[in-house]
Design an enzyme around this catalytic site. Structure first.
Site, PDB file in Angstrom:
ATOM      1  N   TRP A 430      36.150  57.486  40.610  1.00 17.79           N
ATOM      2  CA  TRP A 430      37.396  56.738  40.465  1.00 17.79           C
ATOM      3  C   TRP A 430      38.426  57.203  41.492  1.00 17.79           C
ATOM      4  O   TRP A 430      39.029  56.398  42.203  1.00 17.79           O
ATOM      5  CB  TRP A 430      37.975  56.895  39.056  1.00 17.79           C
ATOM      6  CG  TRP A 430      39.137  55.969  38.832  1.00 17.79           C
ATOM      7  CD1 TRP A 430      39.115  54.742  38.267  1.00 17.79           C
ATOM      8  CD2 TRP A 430      40.499  56.192  39.236  1.00 17.79           C
ATOM      9  NE1 TRP A 430      40.375  54.176  38.283  1.00 17.79           N
ATOM     10  CE2 TRP A 430      41.243  55.047  38.873  1.00 17.79           C
ATOM     11  CE3 TRP A 430      41.167  57.237  39.862  1.00 17.79           C
ATOM     12  CZ2 TRP A 430      42.610  54.923  39.103  1.00 17.79           C
ATOM     13  CZ3 TRP A 430      42.531  57.123  40.110  1.00 17.79           C
ATOM     14  CH2 TRP A 430      43.232  55.959  39.725  1.00 17.79           C
ATOM     15  N   TYR A 434      39.985  55.120  44.519  1.00 18.75           N
ATOM     16  CA  TYR A 434      41.423  54.887  44.500  1.00 18.75           C
ATOM     17  C   TYR A 434      42.075  55.361  45.799  1.00 18.75           C
ATOM     18  O   TYR A 434      42.957  54.693  46.360  1.00 18.75           O
ATOM     19  CB  TYR A 434      42.056  55.601  43.302  1.00 18.75           C
ATOM     20  CG  TYR A 434      43.550  55.401  43.236  1.00 18.75           C
ATOM     21  CD1 TYR A 434      44.084  54.222  42.748  1.00 18.75           C
ATOM     22  CD2 TYR A 434      44.422  56.387  43.697  1.00 18.75           C
ATOM     23  CE1 TYR A 434      45.455  54.025  42.709  1.00 18.75           C
ATOM     24  CE2 TYR A 434      45.792  56.198  43.661  1.00 18.75           C
ATOM     25  CZ  TYR A 434      46.306  55.015  43.165  1.00 18.75           C
ATOM     26  OH  TYR A 434      47.670  54.818  43.140  1.00 18.75           O
ATOM     27  N   ASP A 450      37.724  52.596  36.145  1.00 17.58           N
ATOM     28  CA  ASP A 450      39.075  52.422  35.630  1.00 17.58           C
ATOM     29  C   ASP A 450      39.052  51.659  34.298  1.00 17.58           C
ATOM     30  O   ASP A 450      38.525  50.542  34.205  1.00 17.58           O
ATOM     31  CB  ASP A 450      39.900  51.647  36.653  1.00 17.58           C
ATOM     32  CG  ASP A 450      41.347  51.529  36.244  1.00 17.58           C
ATOM     33  OD1 ASP A 450      42.067  52.525  36.377  1.00 17.58           O
ATOM     34  OD2 ASP A 450      41.743  50.443  35.790  1.00 17.58           O
TER      35      ASP A 450
END
Length: 521
Positions: A430, A434, A450
């Site tokens: 994640w 990101y 997410d």
């Protein structure tokens, strides 16, 4: 992704004809119209009466390679770039990003080809086939058009403009400018530019629609006191010199909407070294996603029933990137398992404690620089409220950037970028995705772990697994990051006034490395 290379380099002649006759701003920068009688090329939005005999080119470089000069009225240098070519993992996209960062300023074409893992001859052929000009021609046009903008919009001395455009000497600049445009640089300054102080004001064009209010809302909720100031009309921040040595002085900038509804943002730049101006502008174009082609993205994502109504409701959403990759990475780590407001508080504390404090603030709220990797590599971070695990991860990332295990190189492909980051302790898929979304502005970055996305896609109270979400998102390639922004926005409340104390944290708190709770800071 490689399928970006399959995107048509030039709209059909019928589309070009209709777009130029209607002066459709959605096509600005997607092609250029060259007038055969005058040997001048224009943007599709040029206000001048159109001639009957014209020919279309995919790029300004192609038009210049064919012997056409830029129009002084519509000013092709103000066109947004074509995001389809400069985004993603295709060889052409990666090469263009490197050229934008000055890869050909001092290095030969062979070095550029090596960085994108292709032969020099193949790279040259790819540029000519797709863009209508060789890499050197694209590089030269980029420099000259930037110089033309500085000559037109600023009062900078021509010597400094030559340096800003990447020319090693004034003589070389004058010769190149005269050869390409058949006039001397000073001829563009028949009317002096009024400049009250040392502030440079430049236009940064974009292709509509563009939701600047939504961009500011996103950045406002994450602004670091002392480093950034974001209100309901503008974004401002301090910045360190880019690769300019330890003795160079910091500067600051402000971005706002250009007056009178023009499709451009207004950049006010203070204290930037001429040799770094183009790098600064390229950073801002990425940060505010100014080269995006909304029409192409909407057409690609509208096939999904879940996304179609969101795209209709919010057609101008862009991917909000960040000024500096290291800063975004640290924000993401600090924000693990906490709200946006809490993460902002701790990150601001980190910046105040370990960043360089300015002797005199540039303006209220612009008082210090974000810390460098060197400043955080061995810092005692638990003293500012970070957990021991988070502090260890921050130091690990700082050291990894210093020793080259991770980086933000534009030639890095998404899978390679993510794999390098997840190899670090405390960084899961994640966070890596990101960082790719916010630090690189990568159009296909997709944090499938997410929880907000996992709940937002079904939109019926259930939750998808990361595996199922990844499978469904395959149809959204190569624009998955834009789907993320639309879904995050849909999961948030409507934008709050600037003085609202509560900040939605649908865009950050997460658990790491396995189950993030929401999207990020």
């Amino acid at each position: 992704m490689s399928n970006l290379a399959a995107i048509a380099v030039l709209p059909s002649p019928q589309v070009c004809e209709q777009a130029r006759l209607s002066r459709d701003p959605r096509f600005d920068g997607l092609f250029f119209t060259a007038v055969l009688s005058t040997r001048i090329y224009c943007r599709p939005v040029c206000p001048a009466p159109w001639a009957k005999k014209v020919v279309y080119y995919a790029t300004a470089a192609a038009a210049e390679a064919a012997g056409f000069r830029p129009c002084l009225r519509c000013r092709p240098e103000l066109s947004p770039g074509d995001g389809a070519w400069r985004r993603g993992d295709a060889v052409l996209a990666r090469a263009l990003k490197l050229i934008d960062q000055g890869a050909l300023d001092e290095q030969p074409l062979s070095a550029l080809a090596e960085r994108v893992d292709i032969g020099e001859r193949q790279l040259r052929r790819l540029f000519v086939e797709r863009l209508g000009a060789a890499p050197i021609g694209v590089h030269g046009t980029r420099r000259l058009l930037f110089a033309k903008q500085l000559l037109t919009e600023t009062a900078l001395p021509i010597t400094e403009i030559a340096l800003a455009a990447g020319f090693g000497s004034l003589r070389r600049f004058n010769a190149a400018f005269r050869e390409a445009y058949r006039m001397a640089p000073r001829d563009l300054r028949k009317r002096p530019v009024v400049q009250a102080d040392e502030t440079l004001t430049l236009r940064l064009g974009y292709r509509p629609p563009y939701d600047f209010a939504a961009m500011l809302h996103f950045l406002r909720g994450r602004a670091l006191p002392g480093v950034e100031v974001v209100d309901d009309t503008s974004y401002a921040r301090v910045f360190a010199p880019i690769d300019a040595g330890p003795n160079a002085t910091p500067g600051w900038l402000r971005i706002s909407a250009w007056p009178d509804g023009e499709n451009a943002l207004k950049l006010e730049l203070h204290g930037a070294q001429p040799s770094r101006m183009l790098q600064i502008i390229n950073r801002l174009r990425r940060m505010f996603d100014l080269d995006s082609d909304p029409q192409t993205i909407v057409e690609a994502l509208s096939a999904c029933p879940r996304l179609r109504p969101l795209l209709q409701q919010n057609p101008g959403l862009r991917v909000p990137s960040g000024w500096d990759g290291f800063e975004i990475a640290i924000r993401a780590i600090v924000g693990q398992q906490v709200s946006v407001a809490a993460a902002r508080t701790v990150t601001a504390r980190l910046a105040q404690r370990f960043g360089q404090t300015l002797p005199v603030p540039f303006a209220p709220g612009l008082e210090h620089l974000f810390p460098t990797p060197e400043a955080l590599a061995e810092a005692d971070l638990t003293s500012i409220g970070l957990t021991r695990a988070r502090a260890d991860t921050v130091r690990t990332v700082a050291r990894a950037l210093l020793d080259g295990r991770v980086d933000f190189k534009p030639e890095r492909m998404l899978d390679d970028f993510v794999s390098r980051w997840v190899a670090l302790p405390g960084i899961g898929p994640w966070t890596a995705q990101y960082i790719a979304l916010r630090a690189l502005g990568h159009p296909d970055a997709f944090p499938a772990d997410d929880l907000v996305l996992q709940r937002a896609v079904p939109n019926d109270g259930t939750r998808m697994s990361a595996k199922t979400l990844n499978a469904q998102a395959e149809a959204w390639r190569p624009w998955r990051a834009y789907a993320v922004i639309q879904l995050w926005r849909d999961s948030m409340n409507a934008p709050k006034p600037v003085n609202e104390k509560k900040t939605s944290h649908a865009l950050h708190a997460h658990r790491q490395p396995s189950r993030p709770a929401a999207a990020g800071l």
